[in-house]
Design a protein around this motif. Structure first.
Motif, mmCIF file in Angstrom:
data_model
loop_
_atom_site.group_PDB
_atom_site.id
_atom_site.type_symbol
_atom_site.label_atom_id
_atom_site.label_comp_id
_atom_site.label_asym_id
_atom_site.label_seq_id
_atom_site.Cartn_x
_atom_site.Cartn_y
_atom_site.Cartn_z
ATOM 1 N N ALA A 267 0.833 -1.205 0.000
ATOM 2 C CA ALA A 267 0.000 0.000 0.000
ATOM 3 C C ALA A 267 0.864 1.251 0.000
ATOM 4 N N GLU A 268 1.903 1.245 0.810
ATOM 5 C CA GLU A 268 2.770 2.419 0.880
ATOM 6 C C GLU A 268 3.523 2.601 -0.442
ATOM 7 N N HIS A 269 3.934 1.486 -1.058
ATOM 8 C CA HIS A 269 4.631 1.569 -2.339
ATOM 9 C C HIS A 269 3.691 2.098 -3.432
ATOM 10 N N GLU A 270 2.450 1.658 -3.390
ATOM 11 C CA GLU A 270 1.454 2.132 -4.354
ATOM 12 C C GLU A 270 1.272 3.652 -4.197
ATOM 13 N N ARG A 271 1.087 4.073 -2.946
ATOM 14 C CA ARG A 271 0.904 5.496 -2.666
ATOM 15 C C ARG A 271 2.115 6.301 -3.145
ATOM 16 N N ALA A 272 3.301 5.856 -2.751
ATOM 17 C CA ALA A 272 4.516 6.620 -3.055
ATOM 18 C C ALA A 272 4.758 6.698 -4.557
ATOM 19 N N SER A 273 4.454 5.604 -5.268
ATOM 20 C CA SER A 273 4.658 5.596 -6.720
ATOM 21 C C SER A 273 3.764 6.624 -7.390
ATOM 22 N N ALA A 274 2.506 6.659 -6.981
ATOM 23 C CA ALA A 274 1.564 7.604 -7.587
ATOM 24 C C ALA A 274 1.962 9.039 -7.271
ATOM 25 N N VAL A 275 2.284 9.283 -6.013
ATOM 26 C CA VAL A 275 2.630 10.650 -5.599
ATOM 27 C C VAL A 275 3.901 11.110 -6.319
ATOM 28 N N ARG A 276 4.851 10.214 -6.464
ATOM 29 C CA ARG A 276 6.104 10.547 -7.149
ATOM 30 C C ARG A 276 5.840 11.048 -8.570
ATOM 31 N N VAL A 277 4.983 10.317 -9.321
ATOM 32 C CA VAL A 277 4.706 10.722 -10.705
ATOM 33 C C VAL A 277 3.882 12.012 -10.725
ATOM 34 N N ALA A 278 2.938 12.136 -9.790
ATOM 35 C CA ALA A 278 2.154 13.384 -9.722
ATOM 36 C C ALA A 278 3.087 14.567 -9.479
ATOM 37 N N GLU A 279 4.086 14.373 -8.625
ATOM 38 C CA GLU A 279 5.020 15.477 -8.344
ATOM 39 C C GLU A 279 5.883 15.798 -9.562
ATOM 40 N N ASP A 280 6.259 14.755 -10.308
ATOM 41 C CA ASP A 280 7.005 14.996 -11.554
ATOM 42 C C ASP A 280 6.171 15.854 -12.498
ATOM 43 N N LEU A 281 4.890 15.538 -12.605
ATOM 44 C CA LEU A 281 4.013 16.295 -13.501
ATOM 45 C C LEU A 281 3.886 17.736 -13.020
ATOM 46 N N ARG A 282 3.714 17.884 -11.716
ATOM 47 C CA ARG A 282 3.559 19.249 -11.184
ATOM 48 C C ARG A 282 4.854 20.033 -11.354
ATOM 49 N N GLY A 283 5.967 19.341 -11.203
ATOM 50 C CA GLY A 283 7.255 19.999 -11.417
ATOM 51 C C GLY A 283 7.398 20.496 -12.848
ATOM 52 N N ALA A 284 6.730 19.813 -13.778
ATOM 53 C CA ALA A 284 6.805 20.207 -15.192
ATOM 54 C C ALA A 284 5.696 21.189 -15.552
ATOM 55 N N GLY A 285 4.916 21.603 -14.555
ATOM 56 C CA GLY A 285 3.935 22.653 -14.802
ATOM 57 C C GLY A 285 2.501 22.198 -15.003
ATOM 58 N N PHE A 286 2.223 20.911 -14.764
ATOM 59 C CA PHE A 286 0.848 20.431 -14.924
ATOM 60 C C PHE A 286 0.181 20.319 -13.558
ATOM 61 N N ALA A 287 -1.100 20.659 -13.521
ATOM 62 C CA ALA A 287 -1.805 20.650 -12.224
ATOM 63 C C ALA A 287 -1.980 19.235 -11.684
#
Lengths: 394, 394
Positions: A203-223
């Motif tokens: 569960a923690e790995h699932e959460r962290a994986s999703a959050v990691r990619v969401a942060e990559d997207l936000r870092g590139a300027g996507f909401a």
């Protein structure tokens, strides 16, 4: 022993569920009280964790069951087919995530759903799909929302965390006028967990994986406002859902022997069973034969790779309790074979021809799919109070 | 690469089956020319052996397919559920053998069928069932015809040849005014044959077992006019059917990879496939992912115990030929995973997102049961000329 058909009907059915006219065996029996208990259990968890629920309706495929999830109303749902999307939309569910990778030719139906007022979100994991979504947006004027699928455990589709493809997909989407709504991950690998600790880690790995990619997207300027995770095992194991906005799970409404084998529920939590009738015996072999074969249970043998193989299901009395160590060990199309679990030392129960028993499913999604309706027990009674229909097809 | 949804629809579908509006993937495609060829093959065999055919409609569950078996008309059929009996009766099929051991409470429906003019025959293998049939006859005035099930290979129900129970069952039936119509055997064990010689032996053993019990009945003074044998493997292997009056088989109309694995047909004889669309790739793993999961193919893994495991099915081009050694090796509810057979050395074909492929079924009965309709190719064309519905339920 058997006198007249009337006697049979009366005699064999004294301990049976009272109902206007009993449905023909095999049939699917749903214990509404257990469904409600299972729903409340997950809701309570998510309230505590501060995260929303977007239940997956692919298990129940029933508008009536979905309404139980929202106290009689509607809410955000996950679907596995566009047929489900269309059907639920026609019953007022307008926030729908279609969580199977998009075949581009299906975009016509997606656009039509949006024009009918449905916020239908699609799932993609490639630039080719992003180009198709962008093109459909351009062609239709409908801003199509898409999730980027994240692969956290190598079990199916998705972009691995850290792979720059996720940002490229978002770029192609948004440059074309479509929307990168967020990321989605499904920890299918959690089904192979063998301990609570492994489930918590999945569960923690699932959460962290999703959050990691969401942060990559936000870092590139996507909401990328939505971070969607979920499977029934991880939904029940997660200890922290920071950064997650919604949890998808579907099986939890019914549970099944695969889930019990993983340790996510007890056998007593199972809300669905297949009612079958004994039609014969092979005493030398220790077999009881029923009229419920794989057409009624499905061919799913999901516990065969678990520490305890439950065959095609465990067998319970019509009025509740399990027959100790009685297992449906074999199935042909319309025949089930019940035997005592090897090495258990339990005695084969005496179940004369005509006796009705319940088979608890290995995999609720697959077993339910073999039936068109649920016969629903009213809570607190042994009466079938309603018949709920199921969806089918694509 | 992918421009607009319109382009996708056109570009990806240039080699596709021409039709008014293509059905949504996954869908069931039926090659009518192959169905007709498969039917003629068995008919020719049985003409030569001088025996009648009572096809089992549990595979196709389609009135349209059944009509092909009788040159557009009706004829004697075998069914696996009373739902099938009712539905086929409403289309003029009035000689129906219900070949699943009788649950006594179903006798009410059996009596109703007779009153509606249907010669509905039931199957029993115990004195308790015979008493129920006799009682239903007494209670209704309808002389119910029953077959006594013979067990030739220990795979399911039935009375062993030589067991005096068969004569006792006939006595109970006829004393109560019911009819001992004959004996029925199904050589389910033949599915485990590994050579032509084994198949021929299984067919002869099936025939001899049935004839032996029929002779015991006749020796005890019962007419037992019908001797019914059959399975698709033994029907295609029998070299002599002396004493047999009818052959039941069902799978032969479509065939499948289990049958090809036994050697009863070639892969090229398979008349049914599931059309799916490629939705993604995992190049590092060598996976092609489609929108056809176990909901479309079933969970049947019937070749897993054969010398060559074909997974969830072999994969073919939409226009016919197999992709060399491409196998559907994994399935979740709405996802299929295609990979190259381990050790084959074949190359993974390039199948871009949107490509449509056909999956040949492991077990036709189980795969077809996942669908409501057949999309039927007109013989000699690549056009879907008709849509045939399937039955479901009990």
């Amino acid at each position: 022993m058997v006198a007249t058909p009337q006697d049979i009907r009366t005699a064999d059915r004294t301990d049976e569920i009272a109902t206007g006219g009993p449905p023909e065996t095999p049939f699917l029996l749903l214990d509404r009280a257990r469904v409600e208990r299972n729903i409340e259990r997950l809701r309570a968890r998510l309230r505590q964790l501060g995260t929303g629920l977007r239940p997956h309706v692919k298990t129940a495929k029933s508008v009536d069951v979905a309404r139980l999830l929202f106290d009689g109303g509607t809410g955000p749902i996950t679907v596995s087919t566009l047929r489900e999307a269309d059907a639920f939309a026609s019953h007022g569910f307008t926030d729908i995530l279609y969580a199977v990778g998009l075949a581009p030719h299906k975009l016509g139906r997606v656009v039509a759903a949006h024009r009918a007022g449905v916020d239908l979100q699609v799932l993609i994991d490639s630039v080719a799909q992003a180009e198709a979504v962008a093109a459909a947006t351009t062609g239709s004027g409908v801003r199509i929302p898409a999730f980027i699928e994240v692969d956290c455990d190598g079990h199916r589709g998705g972009v691995r965390p850290g792979d720059p493809t996720a940002v490229r997909i978002a770029e192609v989407l948004e440059r074309g006028g479509a929307e990168a709504r967020g990321v989605l991950v499904h920890a299918g690998g959690s089904y192979h967990s063998r301990s609570r600790a492994e489930l918590v880690a999945a569960a923690e790995h699932e959460r962290a994986s999703a959050v990691r990619v969401a942060e990559d997207l936000r870092g590139a300027g996507f909401a990328a406002p939505v971070v969607s995770v979920g499977s029934t095992p991880t939904a029940h194991a997660a200890e922290d859902l920071s950064g997650v906005t919604e949890v998808r799970a579907g099986n939890f409404v019914f549970f099944d022997l695969v889930m019990a084998g993983i340790g996510v529920c007890d056998v007593d939590d199972l809300a669905m069973s297949v009612v079958t009738t004994v039609i014969g015996h092979q005493p030398e072999k220790g077999w009881i034969i029923t009229d419920g074969g794989w057409m009624a249970t499905s061919r799913d043998r999901g516990t065969s790779s678990q520490p305890i193989d439950q065959g095609y299901g465990l067998v319970a009395r019509l009025d509740g309790p399990l027959y100790p160590d009685l297992v449906m060990t074999d199935a042909s199309q319309e025949h089930g074979t019940l035997t005592i679990r090897e090495g258990s030392g339990a005695a084969l129960p005496e179940l004369p021809v005509g006796t009705q028993v319940r088979v608890l499913p290995i995999h609720a999604c697959a077993t339910a799919a073999q039936h068109d309706v649920y016969q629903v027990l009213q809570p607190g009674t042994r009466t079938i109070g309603s018949v709920w229909s199921r969806l089918r097809g694509w």
